[in-house]
Scaffold this motif. Structure first.
Motif, PDB file in Angstrom:
ATOM      1  N   SER A   1       0.429  -1.190   0.104  1.00  0.00           N
ATOM      2  CA  SER A   1       0.280  -0.231   0.104  1.00  0.00           C
ATOM      3  C   SER A   1       0.922   1.160  -0.328  1.00  0.00           C
TER       4      SER A   1
ATOM      5  N   THR B   1       1.588   5.124   0.846  1.00  0.00           N
ATOM      6  CA  THR B   1       2.233   6.285   2.325  1.00  0.00           C
ATOM      7  C   THR B   1       0.226   6.683   3.547  1.00  0.00           C
TER       8      THR B   1
ATOM      9  N   GLY C   1      -2.228   4.810   3.244  1.00  0.00           N
ATOM     10  CA  GLY C   1      -2.837   3.120   2.947  1.00  0.00           C
ATOM     11  C   GLY C   1      -3.425   2.693   2.453  1.00  0.00           C
TER      12      GLY C   1
ATOM     13  N   SER D   1      -0.363  -7.227   7.262  1.00  0.00           N
ATOM     14  CA  SER D   1      -0.684  -5.342   7.910  1.00  0.00           C
ATOM     15  C   SER D   1      -2.235  -5.101   8.258  1.00  0.00           C
TER      16      SER D   1
ATOM     17  N   TYR E   1      -3.105  -2.057   9.976  1.00  0.00           N
ATOM     18  CA  TYR E   1      -2.995  -0.653   9.440  1.00  0.00           C
ATOM     19  C   TYR E   1      -3.880   0.035   8.624  1.00  0.00           C
ATOM     20  N   LEU E   2      -5.222  -1.063   8.524  1.00  0.00           N
ATOM     21  CA  LEU E   2      -5.509  -0.437   6.976  1.00  0.00           C
ATOM     22  C   LEU E   2      -7.146  -0.381   7.391  1.00  0.00           C
TER      23      LEU E   2
ATOM     24  N   THR F   1       6.931  -1.352  -2.404  1.00  0.00           N
ATOM     25  CA  THR F   1       6.227  -0.069  -1.254  1.00  0.00           C
ATOM     26  C   THR F   1       6.544  -0.809   0.019  1.00  0.00           C
TER      27      THR F   1
ATOM     28  N   PRO G   1       3.498  -0.505   6.825  1.00  0.00           N
ATOM     29  CA  PRO G   1       2.588   0.782   7.079  1.00  0.00           C
ATOM     30  C   PRO G   1       3.683   1.038   8.691  1.00  0.00           C
ATOM     31  N   ARG G   2       3.930   3.095   8.700  1.00  0.00           N
ATOM     32  CA  ARG G   2       4.397   3.523   9.090  1.00  0.00           C
ATOM     33  C   ARG G   2       3.067   2.774  10.842  1.00  0.00           C
TER      34      ARG G   2
END
Length: 297
Positions: A15, A17, A19, A49, A52-53, A270, A273-274
């Protein structure tokens, strides 16, 4: 539904940045899994992840996977969320879009009791109608499923499998025996933690829920075929060859390592995720060198 068995391959979910799922990148990651004939795909697991989504991006990922896989193997999809009603909504989405089962982890900020986890799982199963796999991942959820709780859940309608962290070779038979005694016949017991999972399969586990298999499915399937053929020596020899990779997984986390590998292989550009940061400098160089030395497929 077909109960989970064999190799369940867990890819990352590329993904940007913001998301937003990279549909093209996800398709490129899924294509080798279909070609290798994995037994199932574990979409939106921890490697994928899922926490994070957003709900809409999780739908986008599943829609992409269902279209790309085109019924060639079942898709298990992560439906974990902090709130029970959110998990129900995600599970309903998954069922409507064609997932075979949901991977439900007891995600929480406040530590949960066994009764709270029981009610959470039973509610999601009942209100969504989606078969559920108990996603036991104490490293991220900090909740421990006892054999008694797994047994209690296994007798509830719609709860059909458990995914456990694989213990070491000396402990796996005892753990598997304890779980088998707690659950009804036909309940699927599988293991994650790639560095111990081969021994869990050899001990009689039903499924290998594999991070490595999400990127190198042919190599993972070779191990599964050796186990199915009863060739213990071949399975252990293949596992031994992968020790450098297992070492990286334990040192840097499998998530960071597979992101670095996917980038190096040109499958997607990619980043994790931060706030998770990509591997850089000597750490990334070590991953790249190991990847080239192993020549995985």
């Amino acid at each position: 539904m077909i109960l989970p068995n064999g190799l369940s391959a867990f890819p990352i979910t590329p993904s940007d940045t913001d998301g937003r799922v990279d549909v093209g990148g996800l398709r490129r990651l899924l294509a080798p899994l279909c070609e290798a004939g994995v037994d199932s795909i574990g979409l939106l697991g921890s490697t994928g992840s899922y926490p994070y989504l957003s709900r809409s991006e999780r739908r986008r990922a599943l829609e992409t996977a269902v279209d790309a896989v085109a019924g060639r193997m079942p898709i298990l999809v992560g439906v974990g969320a902090l709130r029970t009603d959110e998990a129900v909504a995600l599970a309903r989405d998954a069922r409507a879009l064609g997932a075979a089962a949901g991977l439900l982890a007891p995600v929480s900020y406040t530590p949960l009791t066994e009764d709270e986890v029981f009610e959470h799982f039973v509610t999601v199963a009942r209100e969504s109608g989606l078969p559920l796999c108990i996603y036991y991942n104490p490293g991220t959820t900090h909740f421990t499923f006892t054999p008694a709780l797994v047994g209690r859940l296994s007798r509830e309608p719609g709860i059909v499998a458990v995914k456990c962290p694989a213990p070491g070779r000396r402990e796996v038979i005892a753990q598997l025996t304890g779980l088998r005694e707690a659950v009804p016949d036909g309940f699927s017991i599988g293991f994650s933690g790639d560095w111990n999972a081969v021994e869990a399969l050899l001990a009689g586990g039903d499924v290998w829920y594999s991070v490595m298999g999400g990127l190198f499915p042919r190599t993972a399937m070779a191990i599964v075929r050796a186990v199915r053929d009863g060739d213990t020596d071949a399975a252990r020899a293949l596992d031994a060859r992968l020790q450098p990779l297992w070492g990286l997984f334990k040192e840097f986390s499998s998530l960071r390592v597979v992101y670095a590998c996917a980038h190096e292989l040109g499958l997607c550009s990619t980043q994790p995720p931060r706030p998770i940061l990509p591997l850089t400098g000597p750490a990334r160089d070590t991953v790249v060198r190991t990847l080239r030395d192993l020549d995985l497929h």
